[in-house]
Design a protein around this motif. Structure first.
Motif, PDB file in Angstrom:
ATOM      1  N   ALA A 211       0.711  -1.414  -0.148  1.00 29.31           N
ATOM      2  CA  ALA A 211       0.119  -0.020  -0.365  1.00 29.31           C
ATOM      3  C   ALA A 211       1.287   1.478  -0.072  1.00 29.31           C
ATOM      4  O   ALA A 211       0.556   2.174  -0.682  1.00 29.31           O
ATOM      5  N   LYS A 212       1.892   0.999   0.453  1.00 31.65           N
ATOM      6  CA  LYS A 212       3.030   2.233   0.657  1.00 31.65           C
ATOM      7  C   LYS A 212       3.545   2.091  -0.254  1.00 31.65           C
ATOM      8  O   LYS A 212       3.694   3.654  -1.132  1.00 31.65           O
ATOM      9  N   VAL A 213       3.949   1.222  -1.385  1.00 35.33           N
ATOM     10  CA  VAL A 213       4.175   1.808  -2.777  1.00 35.33           C
ATOM     11  C   VAL A 213       3.249   2.108  -3.628  1.00 35.33           C
ATOM     12  O   VAL A 213       3.471   3.029  -4.644  1.00 35.33           O
ATOM     13  N   GLY A 214       1.975   1.835  -3.445  1.00 37.54           N
ATOM     14  CA  GLY A 214       0.931   1.823  -4.802  1.00 37.54           C
ATOM     15  C   GLY A 214       0.761   4.092  -4.320  1.00 37.54           C
ATOM     16  O   GLY A 214       0.739   4.707  -5.435  1.00 37.54           O
ATOM     17  N   TYR A 215       1.012   4.143  -3.265  1.00 37.29           N
ATOM     18  CA  TYR A 215       0.403   5.618  -2.264  1.00 37.29           C
ATOM     19  C   TYR A 215       1.932   6.927  -2.458  1.00 37.29           C
ATOM     20  O   TYR A 215       1.468   6.984  -3.585  1.00 37.29           O
ATOM     21  N   ASN A 216       3.236   5.576  -2.740  1.00 34.79           N
ATOM     22  CA  ASN A 216       4.257   6.375  -3.635  1.00 34.79           C
ATOM     23  C   ASN A 216       3.949   6.766  -5.168  1.00 34.79           C
ATOM     24  O   ASN A 216       4.409   7.679  -5.293  1.00 34.79           O
ATOM     25  N   GLN A 217       4.190   5.887  -5.442  1.00 35.49           N
ATOM     26  CA  GLN A 217       3.334   6.044  -6.906  1.00 35.49           C
ATOM     27  C   GLN A 217       2.086   7.355  -7.526  1.00 35.49           C
ATOM     28  O   GLN A 217       2.554   7.856  -8.573  1.00 35.49           O
TER      29      GLN A 217
ATOM     30  N   TYR B 256       1.453   9.474  -5.361  1.00 38.62           N
ATOM     31  CA  TYR B 256       1.820  11.014  -5.008  1.00 38.62           C
ATOM     32  C   TYR B 256       2.786  11.807  -6.172  1.00 38.62           C
ATOM     33  O   TYR B 256       2.754  13.008  -6.303  1.00 38.62           O
ATOM     34  N   SER B 257       3.276  10.691  -6.889  1.00 36.84           N
ATOM     35  CA  SER B 257       4.614  10.348  -7.638  1.00 36.84           C
ATOM     36  C   SER B 257       4.031  11.613  -9.004  1.00 36.84           C
ATOM     37  O   SER B 257       4.315  12.917  -9.223  1.00 36.84           O
ATOM     38  N   GLU B 258       3.322  10.461  -9.051  1.00 33.80           N
ATOM     39  CA  GLU B 258       2.644  11.134 -10.872  1.00 33.80           C
ATOM     40  C   GLU B 258       2.008  12.035 -10.524  1.00 33.80           C
ATOM     41  O   GLU B 258       2.063  12.973 -11.232  1.00 33.80           O
ATOM     42  N   LEU B 259       1.462  13.202  -8.692  1.00 39.64           N
ATOM     43  CA  LEU B 259       0.657  13.658  -9.347  1.00 39.64           C
ATOM     44  C   LEU B 259       1.352  14.757  -9.027  1.00 39.64           C
ATOM     45  O   LEU B 259       0.975  15.966  -9.373  1.00 39.64           O
ATOM     46  N   LEU B 260       2.903  14.843  -8.252  1.00 34.92           N
ATOM     47  CA  LEU B 260       3.160  16.066  -8.710  1.00 34.92           C
ATOM     48  C   LEU B 260       4.331  15.758  -9.791  1.00 34.92           C
ATOM     49  O   LEU B 260       4.697  17.511 -10.520  1.00 34.92           O
ATOM     50  N   ASN B 261       4.601  15.306 -10.720  1.00 33.60           N
ATOM     51  CA  ASN B 261       5.505  15.283 -11.647  1.00 33.60           C
ATOM     52  C   ASN B 261       4.008  16.242 -13.511  1.00 33.60           C
ATOM     53  O   ASN B 261       4.547  16.546 -13.269  1.00 33.60           O
ATOM     54  N   ALA B 262       2.787  15.788 -12.748  1.00 34.27           N
ATOM     55  CA  ALA B 262       2.049  16.470 -13.206  1.00 34.27           C
ATOM     56  C   ALA B 262       1.544  17.889 -13.179  1.00 34.27           C
ATOM     57  O   ALA B 262       0.797  18.328 -14.117  1.00 34.27           O
ATOM     58  N   LEU B 263       2.471  18.772 -12.215  1.00 41.96           N
ATOM     59  CA  LEU B 263       2.505  19.633 -11.945  1.00 41.96           C
ATOM     60  C   LEU B 263       2.746  21.151 -13.043  1.00 41.96           C
ATOM     61  O   LEU B 263       3.942  20.309 -13.432  1.00 41.96           O
ATOM     62  N   PRO B 264       2.074  21.802 -13.226  1.00 34.29           N
ATOM     63  CA  PRO B 264       2.684  22.647 -13.974  1.00 34.29           C
ATOM     64  C   PRO B 264       4.088  23.315 -13.534  1.00 34.29           C
ATOM     65  O   PRO B 264       4.836  23.460 -12.384  1.00 34.29           O
ATOM     66  N   ASP B 265       5.478  23.304 -14.664  1.00 40.76           N
ATOM     67  CA  ASP B 265       6.459  23.470 -14.096  1.00 40.76           C
ATOM     68  C   ASP B 265       6.904  25.139 -13.311  1.00 40.76           C
ATOM     69  O   ASP B 265       7.972  24.338 -12.129  1.00 40.76           O
ATOM     70  N   THR B 266       5.828  25.778 -13.350  1.00 43.82           N
ATOM     71  CA  THR B 266       6.544  26.969 -12.613  1.00 43.82           C
ATOM     72  C   THR B 266       6.219  26.067 -10.951  1.00 43.82           C
ATOM     73  O   THR B 266       6.851  26.759  -9.811  1.00 43.82           O
TER      74      THR B 266
ATOM     75  N   VAL C 108       7.687  12.710  -2.224  1.00 41.28           N
ATOM     76  CA  VAL C 108       6.976  11.746  -1.536  1.00 41.28           C
ATOM     77  C   VAL C 108       7.306  10.628  -0.544  1.00 41.28           C
ATOM     78  O   VAL C 108       6.457  10.646  -0.146  1.00 41.28           O
ATOM     79  N   ASN C 109       8.903  10.301  -0.532  1.00 44.94           N
ATOM     80  CA  ASN C 109       9.249   9.431   0.231  1.00 44.94           C
ATOM     81  C   ASN C 109       8.596   9.506   1.779  1.00 44.94           C
ATOM     82  O   ASN C 109       8.343   8.464   2.762  1.00 44.94           O
TER      83      ASN C 109
END
Length: 240
Positions: A133-139, A141-151, A163-164
């Motif tokens: 479950a921790k691996v699933g959440y890590n993934q 949340y990582s996808e969400l942050l990487n989808a943020l606008p560059d700014t 993320v960790n």
């Protein structure tokens, strides 16, 4: 209340003031047993002896008061102030959804992150595949942050570290005995069993225990119980 001839007893949580113990390590059952012990004390004290009790609980204290009132015949009145209807997991979902409401990230990624949080809660609550479950959440949340606008993304020095860190923080919070005992506990299950007059108070400006999320459910539970009750809203009051 003393001026009206009504004696009252208020007490600090475990580990607060002169109270011993550790509040963070107490479960819902522990908190309810503290109230039961106080009732028993006053039922048997030779000087200050009482047989009828009104419980007043604020916020989480309302959950505790409702639990005790549903099972202790000595309780003959109940007052709930800013008390919750759904489980803690549902409240947390509502709060996180509200926090993400203005996010520029697409809704599917936000929903994925929130669902991954809940999977982590379930894994911890039922002690089942926590690391997965921790691996699933890590993934998620990582996808969400990487989808943020560059700014916004460029303002985060190290996304992986962030993320960790969040994954471990959430796991630690959900693993605390008190939070764990409340994650999937539904307070209205107790309110459906209430047999004593109940007064429910809400603050119109309360953003923690909102009228929208809680009032209708508490009303329905008390209607199921068949007890006498009243709900009052103080328009200018917040949660505290």
């Amino acid at each position: 209340m003393a001026e009206e001839g009504i004696p009252s007893f208020r007490y600090d949580d475990r580990g607060v003031g002169e109270s011993t113990g550790n509040f963070g390590n107490t479960t819902l059952e522990d908190l309810a047993s503290d109230v039961e012990a106080i009732i028993s004390y006053f039922q048997n004290d030779p000087i200050n002896k009482f047989q009828r009790f009104a419980l007043l609980g604020h916020s989480q204290g309302g959950v505790v008061a409702g639990k005790v009132a549903a099972q202790n015949a000595a309780v003959n009145q109940l007052i709930l102030m800013g008390s919750t209807a759904p489980s803690l997991s549902e409240i947390l979902r509502y709060q996180v959804e509200f926090a993400y409401a203005a996010s520029p990230v697409e809704k599917s990624l936000v929903e994925k992150e929130i669902n991954a949080r809940e999977e982590l809660m379930k894994a911890i609550a039922y002690n089942n595949d926590i690391e997965a479950a921790k691996v699933g959440y890590n993934q998620a949340y990582s996808e969400l942050l990487n989808a943020l606008p560059d700014t916004q993304k460029n303002s985060i020095p190290d996304i992986s570290a962030m993320v960790n860190n969040q994954t471990e923080q959430l796991a630690q919070i959900y693993s605390s005995p008190q939070v764990k005992s409340l994650l999937f506990y539904v307070p209205t299950d107790d309110l459906e069993k209430i047999t004593v007059p109940t007064l429910v108070l809400f603050g119109g400006k309360d953003t923690q225990v909102t009228i929208t999320q809680n009032q209708a459910r508490i009303r329905k539970a008390l209607e199921i119980s068949g007890t006498e009750f009243e709900i009052k809203i103080f328009d200018d009051a917040n949660h505290l």
